[in-house]
Design a protein around this motif. Structure first.
Motif, short mmCIF file in Angstrom:
data_model
loop_
_atom_site.label_atom_id
_atom_site.label_comp_id
_atom_site.label_asym_id
_atom_site.label_seq_id
_atom_site.Cartn_x
_atom_site.Cartn_y
_atom_site.Cartn_z
N ASP A 73 0.81 -1.21 0.00
CA ASP A 73 0.00 0.00 0.00
C ASP A 73 0.84 1.26 0.00
N GLU A 74 2.16 1.12 -0.06
CA GLU A 74 3.00 2.29 -0.04
C GLU A 74 4.13 2.11 -1.03
N ALA A 102 14.67 -3.12 5.71
CA ALA A 102 14.01 -4.32 5.19
C ALA A 102 14.16 -5.50 6.16
N ASP A 103 15.36 -5.66 6.72
CA ASP A 103 15.58 -6.76 7.66
C ASP A 103 14.76 -6.59 8.93
N ALA A 125 9.60 2.65 0.86
CA ALA A 125 10.17 1.83 -0.20
C ALA A 125 10.44 0.42 0.28
N ALA A 126 11.00 0.29 1.51
CA ALA A 126 11.28 -1.04 2.06
C ALA A 126 9.99 -1.82 2.29
N ALA A 127 8.97 -1.14 2.82
CA ALA A 127 7.69 -1.82 3.07
C ALA A 127 7.06 -2.26 1.76
N ALA A 128 7.12 -1.42 0.74
CA ALA A 128 6.51 -1.75 -0.55
C ALA A 128 7.20 -2.94 -1.19
N ARG A 129 8.53 -2.99 -1.10
CA ARG A 129 9.26 -4.11 -1.70
C ARG A 129 8.86 -5.44 -1.06
N LEU A 130 8.56 -5.39 0.24
CA LEU A 130 8.22 -6.61 0.97
C LEU A 130 6.72 -6.87 1.00
N GLY A 131 5.92 -5.94 0.49
CA GLY A 131 4.48 -6.11 0.49
C GLY A 131 3.89 -6.09 1.88
N ARG A 132 4.44 -5.25 2.76
CA ARG A 132 4.00 -5.18 4.15
C ARG A 132 3.38 -3.82 4.47
#
Length: 506
Positions: free
Chosen positions: A4-5, A43-44, A74-81
């Protein structure tokens, strides 16, 4: 959970990518700082269990804040969280300025000078960011530094300088807090500088802010009205860190969207031995109203330097969860510590372990008992009755999930306060509502695009497509007679998850 981001401003997508739920239901708030700003570490930390990223606006520049918000998204979007962003406003806190040499070691018995003059040429003086400091203290006043770990006794005041004798020494770092217990600052909790920070956050699409050092709910209304004039409804987390806030906790809970028990400053403002009781009382009151509560400060403090926490810290985290905290927070551990990812992972492991023992250790919650036995029955609302019936159904049937379509987030929060064994999957057409549910225990927020029509079919398809459930799974679904009206949830259905051709109610 939901993509969502994106890097930069908020973008609503509603794309489900999660394939499994987290290992723990307690939410983890992580303070982002020099140790955790890199995309890889962010991300980690998300993978390890971070649900909320706290950006402390007491430190850093506007450009650094914007870049950090961008990197978190960006990190949340890459992980789909779903990772909520919490902007922590500095408020009227007196802080040490930038030290020429740090750590500055203060030795017991030595005399030191604090200067409130930003143009001071005395290189040996300790700068303070509040010009009014000399007017607040008198000879004999005790000054606490760094959450009370360092103490000075004022011996004289000269112009913009306060001279003190070190009573308790130790290392002092730049920007650490200065406390004057029992002395009220003659400035509101929401300062003009705070409003500048709010403007930055709103421009970047962030809508959740803390208010620091408030004594009453008036400041919450001031901040909410300020955002309203900009056309934005915001979420406000009230930090409980002053004696006045403890005294006004009932009124604050009526106005705030969440509270944070900030035990560092609280333990200086009130006798430190009273902090555990205040913590438990605030959590109980917040649970009763379905207001998310964050327990914060020094939870795994030793992991700032060490790869493992102390046994006492592990017990502290576990007890905060058993008390009813929705979320537990990491401060220096993830902001400046040596092991930010390992600390998040440890927090998640502690939460997972104690959550599995909750029923054995606590049995039925005190709140549930109060409602069942009729205590405060006159105060019960439709939300209370529905949420209590949902919990009773989970005890009897052990469903796979509780499914809560919501416009305001109120229904999942009211259910969450009972901390059920099963997950609460919440579905909202409002991205901001979905994001704020990242603060609530055991709630997995899903964003549903506003143009989606049939709620039920879409919800069932989403969890099936995400690999979270299969046809025939038992679920509890809350719903309202007026589905497009916020606050209209007034019923529940017990359902075997249907195939794609229809519903099967028990």
């Amino acid at each position: 959970m939901i993509e969502d981001e994106t890097a930069g401003k908020r973008e609503e997508t509603g794309t489900v990518r999660i394939r499994r739920l987290p290992s723990n239901k307690t939410k983890i708030v992580c303070t982002i700082g020099p140790s955790s700003t890199s995309p890889q570490v962010l991300a980690d930390m998300i993978r390890s269990g971070m649900n909320v990223a706290r950006v402390n606006f007491s430190h850093g520049t506007s450009d650094e804040h914007r870049m950090l918000i961008k990197n978190i998204r960006a990190a949340a979007a890459r992980l789909g969280r779903t990772v909520a962003i919490l902007i922590d406003l500095p408020g009227p806190k007196i802080r040490i300025g930038k030290l020429i040499q740090e750590p500055l070691i203060l030795s017991k018995g030595e005399t030191v000078t604090l200067t409130a003059d930003p143009a001071s040429s005395d290189l040996a003086a300790i700068p303070v960011n509040y010009p009014g400091l000399p007017s607040l203290v008198t000879e004999g006043t005790t000054i606490f530094l760094n959450d009370g770990f360092l103490q000075l006794k004022v011996i004289r005041i000269s112009g913009q300088e306060v001279v003190g004798k070190v009573v308790i020494g130790g290392p002092l770092l730049s920007h650490k807090g200065l406390n004057l217990p029992g002395i009220s600052l003659p400035i509101p909790a929401v300062t003009p500088e705070d409003l500048v920070h709010v403007d930055l956050g709103l421009d970047e699409g962030v809508d959740t802010f803390t208010i620091s050092f408030l004594d009453n709910p008036k400041d919450i209304r001031v901040l909410r009205e300020y955002a309203h004039k900009r056309g934005v409804a915001i979420h406000i987390v009230a930090k409980i860190e002053r004696a006045g806030a403890v005294r006004a906790i009932d009124a604050i809970l009526e106005e705030a969207d969440a509270i944070m028990i900030a035990r560092g400053d609280l333990g200086v403002q009130i006798p430190i031995e009273e902090v555990p009781g205040v913590q438990k009382l605030c959590i109980q009151k917040a649970n009763k109203l379905g207001v998310p509560v964050i327990t914060a400060t020094q939870m795994l403090e030793s992991m700032t330097e060490n790869i493992l926490p102390t046994r006492a810290e592990v017990t502290d985290v576990a007890n905060a969860i058993l008390d009813g905290s929705d979320a537990v927070m990491l401060s220096a551990e993830t902001a400046t510590g040596r092991y930010p990812v390992e600390t998040v992972r440890m927090m998640a492991k502690i939460a997972r372990s104690i959550e599995a023992q909750r029923t054995t250790l606590k049995g039925r919650s005190r709140l549930e008992e109060d409602l069942l036995t009729g205590i405060n029955r006159r105060e019960l609302t439709v939300d209370d009755v529905v949420s209590l019936n949902v919990i009773q159904a989970t005890h009897a049937l052990s469903p796979r999930y509780i499914l809560t379509p919501t416009r305001s987030g109120r229904t999942p929060r009211r259910i969450s306060r009972f901390q059920p064994d099963c997950w609460i999957l919440s579905f909202s057409r409002d991205q901001r509502v979905a994001d704020f549910l990242a603060f609530s225990y055991g709630v997995v927020p899903f964003f549903v695009k506003p143009d989606e029509a049939a709620w039920h079919d879409r919800i069932f398809d989403m969890i099936r497509d995400a690999g979270l459930a299969k046809t025939g799974d038992l679920v509890i679904l809350t719903e309202g007679s007026l589905p497009d009206l916020a606050g209209a949830t007034n019923a529940l259905r017990i359902i075997r998850l249907p195939d794609r051709t229809g519903l099967h109610s028990l």
